[in-house]
Design a protein around this motif. Structure first.
Motif, PDB file in Angstrom:
ATOM      1  N   ASN B 394       0.788  -1.226   0.000  1.00 59.04           N
ATOM      2  CA  ASN B 394       0.000   0.000   0.000  1.00 59.04           C
ATOM      3  C   ASN B 394       0.820   1.275   0.000  1.00 59.04           C
ATOM      4  N   ALA B 479      -4.477  -5.625   0.285  1.00 63.48           N
ATOM      5  CA  ALA B 479      -5.645  -5.283  -0.524  1.00 63.48           C
ATOM      6  C   ALA B 479      -5.461  -3.926  -1.190  1.00 63.48           C
ATOM      7  N   ILE B 480      -5.012  -2.949  -0.428  1.00 63.06           N
ATOM      8  CA  ILE B 480      -4.808  -1.613  -1.023  1.00 63.06           C
ATOM      9  C   ILE B 480      -3.690  -1.656  -2.045  1.00 63.06           C
ATOM     10  N   PHE B 483      -4.986  -4.134  -5.159  1.00 65.38           N
ATOM     11  CA  PHE B 483      -6.207  -3.686  -5.848  1.00 65.38           C
ATOM     12  C   PHE B 483      -6.455  -2.202  -5.580  1.00 65.38           C
ATOM     13  N   PRO B 484      -5.542  -1.347  -6.018  1.00 60.69           N
ATOM     14  CA  PRO B 484      -5.668   0.074  -5.654  1.00 60.69           C
ATOM     15  C   PRO B 484      -6.910   0.735  -6.248  1.00 60.69           C
ATOM     16  N   PHE B 485      -7.452   0.156  -7.353  1.00 60.74           N
ATOM     17  CA  PHE B 485      -8.615   0.800  -7.963  1.00 60.74           C
ATOM     18  C   PHE B 485      -9.827   0.779  -7.036  1.00 60.74           C
ATOM     19  N   LEU B 486      -9.801  -0.137  -6.048  1.00 63.82           N
ATOM     20  CA  LEU B 486     -10.921  -0.211  -5.117  1.00 63.82           C
ATOM     21  C   LEU B 486     -11.041   1.045  -4.258  1.00 63.82           C
ATOM     22  N   ILE B 487      -9.906   1.684  -3.979  1.00 65.18           N
ATOM     23  CA  ILE B 487      -9.965   2.810  -3.048  1.00 65.18           C
ATOM     24  C   ILE B 487     -10.151   4.131  -3.773  1.00 65.18           C
ATOM     25  N   GLU B 489     -12.625   5.363  -5.463  1.00 60.29           N
ATOM     26  CA  GLU B 489     -13.912   6.021  -5.272  1.00 60.29           C
ATOM     27  C   GLU B 489     -14.058   6.653  -3.880  1.00 60.29           C
ATOM     28  N   SER B 513      -5.984   0.525 -12.261  1.00 55.79           N
ATOM     29  CA  SER B 513      -6.062  -0.907 -12.522  1.00 55.79           C
ATOM     30  C   SER B 513      -4.828  -1.411 -13.254  1.00 55.79           C
ATOM     31  N   SER B 516      -2.433  -3.102 -10.973  1.00 64.67           N
ATOM     32  CA  SER B 516      -2.768  -4.455 -10.528  1.00 64.67           C
ATOM     33  C   SER B 516      -2.252  -5.505 -11.504  1.00 64.67           C
TER      34      SER B 516
END
Lengths: 308, 659
Positions: B394, B479-480, B483-487, B489, B513, B516
């Motif tokens: 992260n 996770a961060i 999959f950085p695109f998750l955060i 938003e 993305s 990732s």
């Protein structure tokens, strides 16, 4: 798709012969016949066939490090565009990830050296950490100059918009190429920062870090070394050659650029001595200073700097 | 309000229950707080408008809890870290159950619960008085947590020093709030600030706020409490203090910034400059430490520097009208606040495991722990990789956002701003390189190689309850990172506080993305290479032998390796004015063929602390000692002083000076 694979394959091939060309040039200047250009490849094949010897002091970090190192450098290859063909990984800010992937490999190699519990390898680890810290800003400053000049922030766009702008771009490209060449020497632990041919542990940087690696692991490390050179060569090619040229010609030029680059390294290594250890920091900081000059030049060219 | 009163009442019950119910009660209480406030925070996060909850009525003044998206973000961050903190405390405090009595432990848990509560209140109270009370509660409860091992004299000393510095900070804040409130004639508190900043020059009062909040956050030169308080506190407390409590200072600065609309460029450049200095000096000071927790404390200063860089860039972006810089600067700052709360608490807990097993924090007495404590070593390695900003964790993502912001804004900025951005880029790169240097040292010296003393020889893997929190944190980190695109938003939603135009927001956030996919490739290659090697190894002989020693097999493996001090030797010589290292030893003379045994001592100092705190107070003490010649203990002398005093008063009155 095929073109992308072709580019990657070419870079991989070049990486195998790069150290050989340097050695051959060295030998010729020294009046020797020298080993075949692909000798390094033969050596690595033989290493792959050998079993590993591990130190009893080492643990999981030591075993993991060569894998991470090779994988991170290999990933970096997929960031290199060629002509007007995008790289496999291409997005805004990709060069940041590129630089940090290189750093990831370095991080693990340093830890592997520390894992052996040897004073020699600690020395190498310590120097590597220090020198890379000093060399790192130069890369980012050059990229900042290019992105200021072209108003773009990915390798592909930077190279694609560099030359059509104006003829002054060659001024920037020249400075950038010069900085990248010096960086390549520092990153690959070549003269004048480090002498790969030295036989005294006390004066080594990279070599002393990998004293305890053997077999498969050592082969990976050496292959990764060649790859790093080939990557820098490809970056230099991208800076020097306008994208408008036909693709086949680009490939030929890439091969030529890499060979010439390797020969220049070889010539330089035969003609000059290694820096004193204490001189290295100054030498490395000077690269960043050169890069700052490139940045200032862009500021003047883009007319941001005026006396009014 | 009712829930609040219940929690307060229950926290008092802590003093009444027997020893073995203390932990369950404290844990239950915190779980209650976490569930309740997280629910409110999530609800507040969904709405663009702030959630207002009536809290209580003070004389004729209604006090509300105001939760906007920024508060909600901080509430969730606090809850997560305090949750891992209390989980970790179970194992860590176990060994104190024998030596501490029930009321001491009860006070500790009570303070821990109240630190949690007060931090939450700090994030949601807008009223000046309420905010300052919560702020003070936070300082007091953390003070009691720091002095847990109060039987040690230097810990009490450190605690008092901490308390004094916190109150200097409080004095700045009170002054700033009063000044802003009185001048604008409005309310005292955050709600009154826009009225002030819209009509008066903003920089002076902002500077007061920055000093007050900066002491908590640990910006250099306000950082001097940090490297003392963190090592003194138990590890779960240091993890929480460094993970979230210092962020309250940053919250304050951000909250004040929401009210400032003029003179932002000046403020932004100021924050950026202070932050870069904090980052670089902080990590250099971390690098020369031998005490592992002191090293982590200095590295917190560095990370606050990185966060501040983001805030500075965001402010500059807003001021200069470059939305990409504003969005990416602020989102980088927010993400790094969250990231740092994860990996710093992880590193503190892991070093707590080491301390529990070896009873030393001195890196030069450790080594080779990766073999006896593999799980702790693994988590420390994860933390070190993340804090060095390296992919695929992260820490890289937040630094990537900051870099993207700076590179993208280069062409849109004018001459001086380009140079500022270049300075930012160089600063961030240097911080990155130095952090790599620092954490290869920390991990390498503590966990790799051979043991440097017999301390680590009895070390065993920490118990499960001290590893589970680390696992929990590492899941978030991975996770961060992967999959950085998750955060993207949620980050965008927080940033709307500073950059209200949502369309600019979406344009500015880079497509994360792509990252990732690169990491997927990286993992795949590592995995394939691993498989290949395992297969090859089956066919070949793998031998174990000793490390290459240049033919010398007689050397003591404990001594024949780098130490924390020697690994940082290059930096020590390079930056000797900043981190003065004093070494004391007799050099070996030329004619000394058989050198006798010698001793070697080294101490490192912090130039800011020397010049700003120890130097002036030392001089003051010396001066006061000189004045003490009047204090003779002789009654005749004291009578003489009285007569002289009266004579002076009469004389001055006669001359008409005192009328």
């Amino acid at each position: 798709m095929i073109i992308k694979a072709g580019i990657i394959l070419l870079i991989l091939l070049i990486s195998l012969m790069f150290p050989g060309v340097i050695n051959k040039t060295n030998a010729k200047i020294g009046g020797r016949k020298g080993a075949p250009v692909l000798q390094v490849l033969y050596d690595n094949i033989r290493l792959l066939k050998k079993g590993n010897v591990y130190s009893r002091t080492t643990g999981f970090v030591f075993r993991l490090a060569p894998l991470v190192y090779f994988a991170s450098i290999l990933s970096c290859v997929l960031f290199i565009p060629l002509g007007n063909h995008k790289a496999v990984f291409s997005f805004d800010g990709d060069f940041v990830l590129f630089a940090y992937l290189m750093a990831l490999g370095r991080f693990f190699m340093i830890l592997a050296a520390m894992d052996t519990g040897s004073g020699f390898e600690g020395m190498g680890a310590n120097r590597e950490a220090y020198y890379s810290m000093l060399a790192e800003p130069a890369f980012f400053i050059v990229i900042a100059s290019l992105s200021l000049f072209t108003d773009h922030t990915s390798f592909y766009d930077l190279f694609n918009h560099l030359h059509p702008q104006s003829n002054l771009s060659y001024l920037i490209a020249f400075l950038a190429i010069y900085v990248f060449s010096l960086l390549a020497l520092a990153e690959n632990s070549r003269l004048p920062v480090d002498d790969p041919k030295t036989h005294l542990e006390l004066t080594m940087v990279h070599e002393v870090m990998i004293l305890d690696h053997s077999g498969f692991d050592l082969a990976l490390i050496q292959l990764a070394g060649g790859l790093k050179f080939a990557i820098y060569g490809a970056l230099i090619h991208n800076l020097a050659v306008p994208v408008s040229l036909p693709f086949a010609l680009q490939l030929a030029i890439l091969l030529g650029v890499e060979v010439i680059f390797a020969m220049i390294v070889g010539v330089m290594e035969s003609l000059r001595a290694r820096n004193k250890m204490m001189k290295n920091p100054q030498w490395l900081i000077a690269i960043s200073a050169l890069a700052v000059i490139a940045f200032l030049a862009v500021l003047i060219i883009t007319r941001k700097f005026s006396l009014v | 309000m009712a829930v609040f009163l219940v929690i307060v009442a229950l926290s008092l019950v802590l003093f009444l229950v027997p020893k073995k119910f203390l932990y369950p009660l404290a844990f239950g209480l915190q779980a209650l707080i976490i569930i309740f406030t997280s629910y409110l925070a999530v609800r507040a996060f969904a709405e663009p408008e702030a959630l207002r909850i009536f809290f209580f009525r003070l004389t004729d003044n209604d006090i509300y809890l105001v939760i906007d998206r920024m508060s909600a973000f901080f509430v969730l961050t606090i809850n997560l870290t305090l949750f891992t903190g209390i989980l970790y405390a179970k194992g860590y405090l176990k060994s104190y159950y024998g030596s501490k009595n029930t009321s001491e432990l009860a006070l500790h848990y009570f303070s821990f619960v109240w630190l949690h509560l007060s931090m939450l209140l700090v994030c949601v109270l807008r009223d000046g008085l309420g905010f300052l009370v919560a702020w003070e509660l936070m300082s007091l409860s953390s003070f009691f947590l720091v002095i847990f091992e109060s039987e040690k004299k230097d810990i009490i000393r450190t605690g008092i020093q901490y308390l004094i510095q916190m109150h200097i900070g409080l004095a700045f804040l009170i002054t700033a709030f009063l000044l802003a409130g009185m001048k604008s004639g409005g309310t005292i508190g955050f709600d009154g600030l826009p009225a002030y900043f819209d009509h008066y020059k903003s920089f002076g009062v902002f500077l007061l706020f920055f000093a007050g909040f900066g002491i908590k956050a640990g910006f250099i030169p306000f950082h001097t409490w940090l490297p003392h308080a963190h090592p003194a506190a138990p590890s779960h407390v240091s993890g929480v203090m460094s993970g979230v409590m210092i962020k309250m200072g940053l919250y304050g600065i951000l909250r004040v910034l929401t009210s400032v609309h003029d003179g932002l460029l000046q403020i932004g450049v100021f924050i950026l400059a202070v932050s870069l200095v904090s980052g670089i000096a902080g990590i250099i000071l971390a690098l020369v430490q031998q005490d592992i927790k002191k090293m982590l404390a200095y590295s917190s200063i560095e990370n606050v520097g990185i966060i501040g860089t983001g805030i500075g860039l965001g402010t500059i972006g807003t001021a200069a009208g470059i939305p990409a810089l504003a969005v990416l600067g602020y989102s980088g700052a927010f993400l790094h606040i969250f990231n740092h709360s994860l990996f710093k608490s992880m590193l503190f807990y892991a070093s707590g495991n080491v301390y529990r097993q070896t009873h030393t924090r001195n890196m030069d007495q450790l080594g080779g722990l990766a073999k006896t404590m593999p799980a702790t070593a693994f988590f420390f390695l994860l933390g070190a990789t993340a804090i060095a900003g390296l992919p695929p964790l992260n820490g890289f993502i937040s630094e990537f956002l900051l870099y993207s912001g700076m590179f993208r804004s280069l062409s849109a900025s004018d001459f001086s701003l380009s140079l500022v951005l270049l300075g930012g880029i160089i600063g961030l790169v240097l911080i990155g390189g130095l952090t790599l240097y620092c954490f290869t040292k920390a991990f390498g010296i503590v966990f790799l190689g051979n043991a440097r003393s017999d301390r680590p020889s009895h070390a065993r893997e920490a118990e499960r309850s001290m590893l589970f929190p680390l696992l929990f944190i590492s899941l978030f980190m991975a996770a961060i990172g992967i999959f950085p695109f998750l955060i993207a938003e949620p980050l965008g939603k927080i940033v709307t506080i500073f950059v209200p135009d949502a369309s600019l927001l979406n344009a500015a956030l880079p497509p994360l993305s792509g990252i990732s996919i690169v990491f997927a490739f990286l993992f795949l290659v590592i995995f394939l290479l691993f498989l290949l090697r395992s297969r090859l190894e089956k066919k070949r002989t793998v031998t174990m032998d000793s490390t290459w020693g240049c033919g010398n097999t007689a050397a003591d493996p404990a001594l024949n390796q780098y130490t924390a001090r020697s690994y940082a030797d290059y930096i020590e010589t390079f930056t000797r004015h900043l981190a003065g290292v004093k070494k004391k030893y007799d050099p070996i003379e030329k004619d000394e063929i058989f050198p006798a045994g010698r001793t070697y001592e080294s101490h490192n100092t912090d130039v800011f602390e020397d010049r700003l705190i120890s130097g002036p107070t030392g001089r003051l003490m010396a001066f006061l000692e000189k004045i003490a010649v009047f204090q003779t203990g002789n009654i005749q002398h004291y009578l003489l002083y009285a007569i002289v005093f009266i004579a002076i008063v009469i004389l001055l009155t006669l001359m008409g000076v005192m009328s």
